[in-house]
Motif scaffolding. Sequence first.
Motif, PDB file in Angstrom:
ATOM      1  N   VAL A 119       0.846  -1.200   0.000  1.00 42.87           N
ATOM      2  CA  VAL A 119       0.000   0.000   0.000  1.00 42.87           C
ATOM      3  C   VAL A 119       0.881   1.249   0.000  1.00 42.87           C
ATOM      4  O   VAL A 119       1.959   1.259   0.590  1.00 42.87           O
ATOM      5  N   ASP A 120       0.361   2.275  -0.700  1.00 39.15           N
ATOM      6  CA  ASP A 120       1.014   3.583  -0.708  1.00 39.15           C
ATOM      7  C   ASP A 120       2.373   3.644  -1.387  1.00 39.15           C
ATOM      8  O   ASP A 120       3.136   4.571  -1.150  1.00 39.15           O
ATOM      9  N   THR A 121       2.691   2.640  -2.181  1.00 36.78           N
ATOM     10  CA  THR A 121       3.981   2.713  -2.867  1.00 36.78           C
ATOM     11  C   THR A 121       3.867   3.562  -4.130  1.00 36.78           C
ATOM     12  O   THR A 121       4.878   3.963  -4.695  1.00 36.78           O
TER      13      THR A 121
ATOM     14  N   THR B 120      -1.326   3.468  -7.975  1.00 39.09           N
ATOM     15  CA  THR B 120      -2.365   4.234  -8.660  1.00 39.09           C
ATOM     16  C   THR B 120      -1.767   5.453  -9.352  1.00 39.09           C
ATOM     17  O   THR B 120      -2.082   5.753 -10.495  1.00 39.09           O
ATOM     18  N   LYS B 121      -0.874   6.106  -8.626  1.00 44.45           N
ATOM     19  CA  LYS B 121      -0.250   7.324  -9.151  1.00 44.45           C
ATOM     20  C   LYS B 121       0.568   7.003 -10.413  1.00 44.45           C
ATOM     21  O   LYS B 121       0.584   7.777 -11.355  1.00 44.45           O
ATOM     22  N   LEU B 122       1.226   5.878 -10.399  1.00 44.53           N
ATOM     23  CA  LEU B 122       2.045   5.474 -11.543  1.00 44.53           C
ATOM     24  C   LEU B 122       1.143   5.212 -12.754  1.00 44.53           C
ATOM     25  O   LEU B 122       1.452   5.639 -13.871  1.00 44.53           O
TER      26      LEU B 122
ATOM     27  N   ASN C 112      10.050   3.256  -6.961  1.00 43.88           N
ATOM     28  CA  ASN C 112       9.322   4.519  -7.094  1.00 43.88           C
ATOM     29  C   ASN C 112       9.671   5.563  -6.021  1.00 43.88           C
ATOM     30  O   ASN C 112      10.247   5.239  -4.997  1.00 43.88           O
ATOM     31  N   LYS C 113       9.262   6.776  -6.290  1.00 41.02           N
ATOM     32  CA  LYS C 113       9.430   7.936  -5.404  1.00 41.02           C
ATOM     33  C   LYS C 113      10.870   8.439  -5.331  1.00 41.02           C
ATOM     34  O   LYS C 113      11.309   8.928  -4.288  1.00 41.02           O
ATOM     35  N   ILE C 114      11.593   8.315  -6.462  1.00 45.37           N
ATOM     36  CA  ILE C 114      12.977   8.805  -6.454  1.00 45.37           C
ATOM     37  C   ILE C 114      13.037  10.309  -6.193  1.00 45.37           C
ATOM     38  O   ILE C 114      14.031  10.814  -5.698  1.00 45.37           O
ATOM     39  N   ASP C 115      11.930  11.022  -6.503  1.00 45.19           N
ATOM     40  CA  ASP C 115      11.941  12.479  -6.270  1.00 45.19           C
ATOM     41  C   ASP C 115      12.023  12.806  -4.787  1.00 45.19           C
ATOM     42  O   ASP C 115      12.274  13.942  -4.404  1.00 45.19           O
ATOM     43  N   ARG C 116      11.821  11.794  -3.936  1.00 46.27           N
ATOM     44  CA  ARG C 116      11.909  12.054  -2.501  1.00 46.27           C
ATOM     45  C   ARG C 116      13.336  11.930  -1.951  1.00 46.27           C
ATOM     46  O   ARG C 116      13.570  12.173  -0.766  1.00 46.27           O
ATOM     47  N   LEU C 117      14.264  11.560  -2.817  1.00 50.58           N
ATOM     48  CA  LEU C 117      15.667  11.558  -2.383  1.00 50.58           C
ATOM     49  C   LEU C 117      16.007  13.011  -2.065  1.00 50.58           C
ATOM     50  O   LEU C 117      15.608  13.918  -2.809  1.00 50.58           O
TER      51      LEU C 117
ATOM     52  N   THR D 293      11.804   5.174 -10.671  1.00 49.25           N
ATOM     53  CA  THR D 293      10.740   6.019 -11.238  1.00 49.25           C
ATOM     54  C   THR D 293      10.267   7.053 -10.217  1.00 49.25           C
ATOM     55  O   THR D 293      10.485   6.908  -9.019  1.00 49.25           O
ATOM     56  N   SER D 294       9.577   8.063 -10.746  1.00 49.06           N
ATOM     57  CA  SER D 294       8.796   8.938  -9.885  1.00 49.06           C
ATOM     58  C   SER D 294       7.435   9.109 -10.536  1.00 49.06           C
ATOM     59  O   SER D 294       7.345   9.574 -11.676  1.00 49.06           O
ATOM     60  N   ALA D 295       6.399   8.736  -9.807  1.00 51.56           N
ATOM     61  CA  ALA D 295       5.051   8.861 -10.355  1.00 51.56           C
ATOM     62  C   ALA D 295       4.597  10.312 -10.312  1.00 51.56           C
ATOM     63  O   ALA D 295       3.598  10.678 -10.919  1.00 51.56           O
ATOM     64  N   ILE D 296       5.348  11.148  -9.580  1.00 54.87           N
ATOM     65  CA  ILE D 296       4.995  12.562  -9.485  1.00 54.87           C
ATOM     66  C   ILE D 296       5.633  13.354 -10.628  1.00 54.87           C
ATOM     67  O   ILE D 296       4.963  14.075 -11.344  1.00 54.87           O
ATOM     68  N   THR D 297       6.942  13.172 -10.824  1.00 54.26           N
ATOM     69  CA  THR D 297       7.631  13.949 -11.860  1.00 54.26           C
ATOM     70  C   THR D 297       7.621  13.229 -13.210  1.00 54.26           C
ATOM     71  O   THR D 297       7.935  13.832 -14.231  1.00 54.26           O
TER      72      THR D 297
HETATM   73  N1  LIG Z   1       6.912  12.031  -3.794  1.00 57.84           N
HETATM   74  C1  LIG Z   1       6.248  11.047  -4.393  1.00 57.84           C
HETATM   75  N2  LIG Z   1       5.063  10.682  -3.931  1.00 57.84           N
HETATM   76  C2  LIG Z   1       4.411   9.679  -4.553  1.00 57.84           C
HETATM   77  C3  LIG Z   1       4.939   9.020  -5.679  1.00 57.84           C
HETATM   78  N3  LIG Z   1       4.068   8.071  -6.063  1.00 57.84           N
HETATM   79  C4  LIG Z   1       3.030   8.138  -5.225  1.00 57.84           C
HETATM   80  N4  LIG Z   1       3.230   9.105  -4.300  1.00 57.84           N
HETATM   81  C5  LIG Z   1       2.331   9.478  -3.206  1.00 57.84           C
HETATM   82  O1  LIG Z   1       2.198   8.359  -2.352  1.00 57.84           O
HETATM   83  C6  LIG Z   1       0.858   8.230  -1.904  1.00 57.84           C
HETATM   84  C7  LIG Z   1       0.281   6.886  -2.293  1.00 57.84           C
HETATM   85  O2  LIG Z   1       0.167   6.794  -3.700  1.00 57.84           O
HETATM   86  P1  LIG Z   1      -0.890   5.836  -4.404  1.00 57.84           P
HETATM   87  O3  LIG Z   1      -0.668   5.922  -5.859  1.00 57.84           O
HETATM   88  O4  LIG Z   1      -2.249   6.081  -3.884  1.00 57.84           O
HETATM   89  O5  LIG Z   1      -0.374   4.455  -3.850  1.00 57.84           O
HETATM   90  P2  LIG Z   1      -1.007   3.020  -4.074  1.00 57.84           P
HETATM   91  O6  LIG Z   1       0.132   2.078  -4.120  1.00 57.84           O
HETATM   92  O7  LIG Z   1      -1.943   3.026  -5.226  1.00 57.84           O
HETATM   93  O8  LIG Z   1      -1.786   2.862  -2.718  1.00 57.84           O
HETATM   94  P3  LIG Z   1      -2.984   1.855  -2.367  1.00 57.84           P
HETATM   95  O9  LIG Z   1      -4.031   2.038  -3.434  1.00 57.84           O
HETATM   96  O10 LIG Z   1      -3.411   2.318  -1.012  1.00 57.84           O
HETATM   97  O11 LIG Z   1      -2.402   0.491  -2.337  1.00 57.84           O
HETATM   98  C8  LIG Z   1       0.100   9.396  -2.500  1.00 57.84           C
HETATM   99  O12 LIG Z   1       0.064  10.428  -1.551  1.00 57.84           O
HETATM  100  C9  LIG Z   1       0.945   9.784  -3.692  1.00 57.84           C
HETATM  101  O13 LIG Z   1       0.808  11.119  -4.018  1.00 57.84           O
HETATM  102  C10 LIG Z   1       6.226   9.445  -6.158  1.00 57.84           C
HETATM  103  O14 LIG Z   1       6.793   8.944  -7.125  1.00 57.84           O
HETATM  104  N5  LIG Z   1       6.818  10.470  -5.474  1.00 57.84           N
END
Ligand SMILES: Nc1nc2c(ncn2[C@@H]2O[C@H](COP(=O)(O)OP(=O)(O)OP(=O)(O)O)[C@@H](O)[C@H]2O)c(=O)[nH]1
Length: 634
Positions: free
Chosen positions: A37-39, A42-44, A162-167, A229-233
């Motif tokens: 969860v929260d990795t 969905t955002k990706l 994922n979330k390399i932008d958080r480095l 990867t970064s799902a944000i950038t």
């Molecule tokens: N900084 C940063 N935040 C990210 C990134 N990807 C996702 N997030 C944040 O992490 C949180 C969880 O992202 P989701 O895409 O909902 O994660 P998920 O894996 O689908 O979560 P579940 O559906 O709960 O399993 C959100 O607040 C996103 O904005 C990323 O690459 N960088």
Amino acid sequence: MKKAEMAAKKAQRMVEAKAAASKDDLRSPICCILGHVDTGKTKLLDKIRQTNVQEGEAGGITQQIGATYFPVDAIRTKTAVMFKEGAGAKLGKHEDFDYKIPGLLVIDTPGHESFTNLRSRGSSLCNIAILVVDIMHGLEPQTLESIRLLRDRKTPFIVALNKIDRLFDWKATPDNAFRDSLAKQKTSVQREFETRTQKVITEFAEQGLNAVLYYDNKNFARNVSLVPTSAITGEGVPDMIMLLVRLTQERMSDRLMYLSELECTVLEVKVIEGLGTTIDVVLSNGVLREGDRIVVCGLNGPIVTQVRALLTPQPLRELRVKSAYVHHKEIKAAMGVKISAPELEKAIAGSHLLVVGPDDDEEVLKEEVMGELTSLVNSVDKTERGVCVQASTLGSLEALLDFLKSSKIPVSGIGIGPVHKKDIMRASTMVEKAKEFAVLLCFDVTIDREVEKLAEDMGVRIFKADIIYHLFDAFTAYTAEITEAKRRDAAPQAVWPCRLRILRAFAKRDPIILGVDIIDGTLRVGTPLCVVKKDPQTGKTDIIDLGKITSLEINHKTMDVIKKSQQGAGVAVKIEHAAYQTSKLFGRHFDENDEVISHITRASIDVLKSTFKADVTTEEWVLIKNLKPRLGIP
Ligand SMILES: Nc1nc2c(ncn2[C@@H]2O[C@H](COP(=O)(O)OP(=O)(O)OP(=O)(O)O)[C@@H](O)[C@H]2O)c(=O)[nH]1
């Protein structure tokens, strides 16, 4: 006879379909996203979709039912940046690169629900999976569960780190190729990236997996590729898509050859206003037509019905159109489609969907479609001692059963869909047989309050979770609790073996207090002691019960248990008889020439075997064996 005939015909059709297939006519690979969860799963997904929406739906990404389709044009646009200098991809010129797959079908519901339901005869219809790992957190519990699922189904996967932008101090270049972005970072950022990546690699190694950064991967068959990867950038997303394209078209073209033979799986069963119960399916091969007569697996047996409508969502820009769906006369693989048809209420997600062709015998198809449920039922341990399980879909049931099997937890009953009273009744038969199995493990299913109440009344424990290992943990904790309670209850019936030599008598009667040496075994408070005498004339043995040990002392220190090695210069044993036993006198009924032993019985041995097996040493079993004939136990 008919069945064999049909099977032969089908095999023949398959041979023909395979012969007609070619590596130039590939269908779109199906891709699932899994992870903790929260990795950012969905955002990706959003990120891959959104870039192209921004570009005015260039390349025509289409929203399907439960899936998003990325046609090759969209992929081409999206991956263009990989051909620029600095991207490090060494792919040659973009215009020369041969994109062989027509597109990519990405399943929209992340997580293992859809993955486990995309199944075909034990293998997976998901051609490739993206396992998302948060670079800041590394491998988490559900990552491990996903790895287990992927391994069980032998599904190739890549890891999005994922979330390399958080480095710390990361400077983003939106939608850039990863290596180009990394090269632009300060040394400290690059170093943090390296340390974190190395940590993840070590964690994968602990799972027996060889993970390497995808651009260092020289052997795709052996090593798992990591794509930062970064799902944000959006950085690294082009790398990820390019890797998916290359892996699928270079390494699995055999599996992706388009076949005319139908292959279709039910992903979800949903009630839609105006349509009634519909099924969302993934058509991975072949063609579906409006009016087709279809067969799917149902809770109460096979369902045969006729396709009333084949639906996909209305494109975004046409939102003003009244209907939410576009109707199709026919649909070709690979596609996510909603099927509207009568009598789908009891359809089971995870089931195959078959179409009745002109040569087909409906009965045989019905049997085939139910076959998987039957084979799951048959895979259940027939010892009739085990837990009951209930899952939402065929896929999740299968995954749960696999897991229980590998954890050596026996299963006595299975069910699909919401929990009913009959499921509780089935589990309750275990209450008498084996209390620890009077359990219903529920995976992602709903239970009425009333049904829960019944379970409480019947003594059935219900465990609910939507993560398999949580169910497992809760169940293991529960069995440990039960074992402990059983031991407490059984402790008075358990008799630990010992042999004692009498050194002297401190008190001869009521209570008897003896100074003894332990010849063999262990002394415990509560052990019944006796001496065995043989009548020299008749040869008859006589067991003289002295009573139970009520206290033990060494050097005036009281103890509950004394091992042979602890006895030192001797042990003082106080022995008291029960009210119903006659009192025995040292010097008359027995004396220092008699050996005192534990009075074990058939029943006490059985209690040790069933409840204390782990605590009894080999020496103690040998001693029990030696004492048995002396006490006349067969
Ligand atoms: N900084 C940063 N935040 C990210 C990134 N990807 C996702 N997030 C944040 O992490 C949180 C969880 O992202 P989701 O895409 O909902 O994660 P998920 O894996 O689908 O979560 P579940 O559906 O709960 O399993 C959100 O607040 C996103 O904005 C990323 O690459 N960088």
